[in-house]
Design an enzyme around this catalytic site. Structure first.
Site, short mmCIF file in Angstrom:
data_model
loop_
_atom_site.label_atom_id
_atom_site.label_comp_id
_atom_site.label_asym_id
_atom_site.label_seq_id
_atom_site.Cartn_x
_atom_site.Cartn_y
_atom_site.Cartn_z
CB SER A 27 -6.90 2.40 -1.18
OG SER A 27 -6.22 3.26 -0.27
CE1 TYR A 51 -1.98 0.27 -3.02
CE2 TYR A 51 -3.01 2.15 -1.93
CZ TYR A 51 -2.87 0.78 -2.09
OH TYR A 51 -3.61 -0.07 -1.30
#
Length: 263
Positions: A155, A168
């Site tokens: 990400s 996350y």
């Protein structure tokens, strides 16, 4: 995306096969469709949305490729042995015993402040985003053809910071050193391994906020050089590109596809 060592189908033609985890929606769905459009047969996994998976199978098969969906919860490591046997059976039915490309896309999202994140939240993230990727890859490696390719999804949040995304981002950050270690350890077999780190993408992640909330999209656009979030197909096409022969000398790298977020 030609590869002289790819397997031959029953008709004698060269056929390449990809396995994509989490292929029923979002970036995974787009990767499945883009790979099929490039002449790749695809086995993809879904967790619970069988209907959505069936729709992806039907759409991808319009490109004339063999496509199938297998159920898999990547947090359930104890099921990976039986999953590999399902993959083996599917490959056998397609006239081969190996596959060419692995895309580790399946993952889950979490938004909460550092103060409000619980041990259960962190355990769940790591079970899916880290442990699942590690062990599903470990189980599938014996079936991956020499000179095969792996793309692991990380990400953009590993590089840049948004409030509420610490847990996350940590789970996705673990994928990046794993990619480098795999690139080194699998190099004797000629297997190339890279990380793709998408930026903000208009999927149903986090309740679809990037896709559906105009104010959130505006905020993303203000910090992105290209002025907007990505559409899923724009990331799916990068997955296919990283697997292609044109990228054959890219190995152990982190490629960010964020449109220039927070440059």
């Amino acid at each position: 995306m030609a590869d002289s060592e790819a397997g031959a189908g029953r008709d004698g033609a060269v056929r390449r096969v990809a396995i994509v985890t989490g292929g029923s929606r979002g970036i995974g769905r787009s990767a499945v469709l883009d790979l099929a459009a490039h002449g790749v047969d695809v086995v993809f996994t879904y967790n619970s949305e069988a209907g959505a998976a069936d729709e992806v199978v039907a759409e991808a098969r319009k490109h004339g490729q063999r496509v199938s969906a297998l159920q898999l919860d990547v947090s359930e490591v104890d099921t990976f042995g039986s999953f590999v046997e399902e993959v083996r059976a599917e490959l056998t039915a397609w006239g081969t015993d190996r596959f060419d490309y692995l895309v580790n896309n399946a993952g889950i999202w979490h938004t909460a402040s550092f103060a409000d994140t619980t041990p259960e939240d962190l355990d769940r993230l790591y079970a899916v985003n880290v442990r699942g990727v590690f062990f599903v890859t470990q189980k599938l490696i014996p079936l991956l053809r020499d000179r095969g390719r792996i793309v692991n999804l990380s990400s953009g949040l590993v590089r840049f910071v948004f409030p509420g995304k610490a847990a996350y981002a940590m789970s996705k950050g673990a994928i990046e050193p794993l990619t480098r270690y795999l690139a080194a350890e699998l190099a004797p077999r000629g297997i190339r391994v890279n990380t793709l780190a998408p930026g903000a993408t208009a999927t149903d992640f986090s309740g679809g906020v990037i896709r559906d909330d105009p104010n959130y999209r505006k905020r993303v656009g203000e910090i992105t050089a290209l002025g907007r979030p990505a559409e899923p197909q724009e990331i799916g096409s990068v997955v296919a590109a990283l697997l292609s022969d044109d990228m054959h000398w890219i190995n152990g790298e982190r490629i960010e596809a964020s449109g220039g977020m927070r440059l």
